[in-house]
Design an enzyme around this catalytic site. Sequence first.
Site, PDB file in Angstrom:
ATOM      1  CG  HIS A 158      -2.038   1.048   1.029  1.00 32.30           C
ATOM      2  ND1 HIS A 158      -2.582   1.707   2.145  1.00 32.30           N
ATOM      3  CD2 HIS A 158      -2.792   1.724   0.157  1.00 32.30           C
ATOM      4  CE1 HIS A 158      -3.531   2.527   1.834  1.00 32.30           C
ATOM      5  NE2 HIS A 158      -3.659   2.464   0.619  1.00 32.30           N
ATOM      6  CB  ALA A 176       3.745  -9.804   5.136  1.00 29.96           C
ATOM      7  CE  LYS A 182       2.896  -7.696  20.348  1.00 27.44           C
ATOM      8  NZ  LYS A 182       4.035  -8.559  20.136  1.00 27.44           N
ATOM      9  CG  ASN A 238       8.011  -8.799  19.763  1.00 27.10           C
ATOM     10  OD1 ASN A 238       6.982  -8.353  19.167  1.00 27.10           O
ATOM     11  ND2 ASN A 238       7.875  -9.185  20.734  1.00 27.10           N
ATOM     12  CB  VAL A 239      11.254  -9.549  13.507  1.00 26.67           C
ATOM     13  CG1 VAL A 239      10.718 -10.947  13.473  1.00 26.67           C
ATOM     14  CG2 VAL A 239      10.403  -8.422  13.167  1.00 26.67           C
ATOM     15  N   GLY A 245      14.803  -5.280  14.699  1.00 30.32           N
ATOM     16  CA  GLY A 245      14.903  -4.527  13.621  1.00 30.32           C
ATOM     17  C   GLY A 245      13.792  -4.089  12.832  1.00 30.32           C
ATOM     18  CB  SER A 249       8.681  -0.346  11.186  1.00 32.01           C
ATOM     19  OG  SER A 249       7.732  -1.346  10.737  1.00 32.01           O
ATOM     20  CB  THR A 298       5.947  -1.013  29.254  1.00 31.64           C
ATOM     21  OG1 THR A 298       6.634  -2.442  29.117  1.00 31.64           O
ATOM     22  CG2 THR A 298       5.923  -0.194  27.958  1.00 31.64           C
ATOM     23  CD  GLU A 329       2.638  -2.709  25.756  1.00 30.09           C
ATOM     24  OE1 GLU A 329       3.805  -2.381  24.698  1.00 30.09           O
ATOM     25  OE2 GLU A 329       2.955  -2.147  26.679  1.00 30.09           O
TER      26      GLU A 329
END
Length: 620
Positions: free
Chosen positions: A316, A365, A411, A448-449, A451, A453, A473, A544
């Site tokens: 997009h 993705a 998640k 989580n990966v 690096g 964004s 947090t 979270e």
Amino acid sequence: MNFVSRTAILLFCDFVLVNLAMVLTLLIRFYESGNALYYLQNYINFAPLAAGLMIISFYLFRLYNKVWAYASIGELVTIATAVSTGTAGVFILSFFIQTPLPRSVVLMSWAFNILIIGGSRCAWRVYVKTQKTIGQNNGYKKEKKKALIVGAGDAGAMVARELQNHDNGLVPVGFVDDDVKKHGMTILGIPVLGGRDRLPAIIKERIIAEVIIAMPSVPGEIIRQTVQTCKSANVRLKILPGIYQLINGKVTASSLRTVQVEDLLGRDPVRVNMRQIAGYLTGRTVMVTGAGGSIGSELCRQVAGFAPSRLIVLGHGENTIHNIVMELWESHHDLTIDIEIADVRDKQKIDSIFELYKPSVVFHAAAHKHVPLMERHPDEAVKTNVFGTRNVAEAADRVGTDIFVMISTDKAVNPSSVMGATKRLAELVVQHLNKMSRTTFTAVRFGNVLGSSGSVVPTFKRQILRGGPVTVTHPEMKRYFMTIPEAVQLVIQAGAMAEGGEVFVLDMGEPVKIIDLARLMITLSGLEPGKDIEIKFSGVRPGEKLFEELLTAEEGSDVTKHERIFVARPTGVDFARLEAELHRLWIQNSNGRIASEDVFEVLINLIPNFRHYRKEWLVG
């Protein structure tokens, strides 16, 4: 000197050397009998043919295409093969040409040819290296800094050779390795000085200026220990990237880089079945949605390496899509790349794109992944993560796509956020379609990966550059982490293993405390946590959890053929209810805006283990 001139000179030299080998053979063979002169005179007539055959063999084995200044064992093997072939030809020729030259002499000349031809190439390499060393010594007045290489394996030897062959201001003076069998030995003339426990003493004794870690496959704990030791010794530190970043097996000075947080959290390197992957990607039309994102762009890079017939890059955001396409064009000149700027929520556009290309493999993705933002805009999470996934999946079903792989998240397990819950619904949509379609639908779930964004790593970097504070947090907040390249490799491998309807789960190793990650990053920046950079706790944000899970208690997991990939056991789902509830939201979407209360109600109705902080209030 151009290639033709160089080849002509080499041909002439080899003609002389081949004849020299035969002359030496005759002299040694017949010196005592006094017949050497007789046979030498007879050989004169045979020499052009014999030497010509040898030269033809050398040419066929491409000896004149090699850069002999960098000759190695492989080149010597090629020389031996070429000489053996040429000698066989001369031996056979001697049966058809009347010559008094004994055939035993032809066989004996084989050894002399290998020695002389191989020796000439090695001599040239020694000469070039000597001249380079002299030139460096004359032109490089400044004394080189001493480097210590941690790891005396293949990677360490590659680094040492690179440092020796190129003028980069460093000279390797020793190796350090925990294998006691290597202690006291030398590699490329460089001694192995001991184990990692002796690092501080060696750095001090040898006046080491830079330590290079060349252990691409060791656990992150060993890297962390090594980094801590070197930091306390006040030396510069570089590291060789992981194995998955060294696909071509070559190491250059530019491969070495400063230690990054990914290195400290490393695990065993990912191993994939290249033949299995190539079997479903090579020569096929492959589509990647969300191709401008962190995962999507890496999927494009790795898929391109398996030579698909066509790669459709769909996303997009025009800027991110432009960036990945330009990168792919630079590295894969022969790859057909089609660019589609489209929103997965635009059903009509998605249908037309699939009708145009009819992709064989789809990696989906595209998704909204930011937890706090999706808490504020639950309708957008539903539109993209649920309806967008359904649009793409249904289009794949209609055109007969073979394999559809959806990128999911940890998640989605016992979700406490709208983002996680909508990704779980997307998994259910994919599983539902698999029951009715010939397309193999599957989902891959991971954490989580580093690096990406949305990762905490870029945030921490920005905060450290500003001088702090670094915000965490909660002191007990934990997350699974994986590097982008290894996550994508496992996603592609899972696609090769898919039979339909599975939710694959990637082995993420041990979860990492976010506060430990923050401390590591501050330390790597050469600063001291709590002293130079303050760490503050900002509180858990809406949606979270303190820790993520990869599987629910009901799912459990089963092993697969790959040691890093598991498959969640299927759970019972009322697909009729799923269709009814999604249709309800779809109607609202068609009429304008989906009400947030209705989104939460549907999520609660469809996902029994949805543990949102607003659940009790909504149910009440």
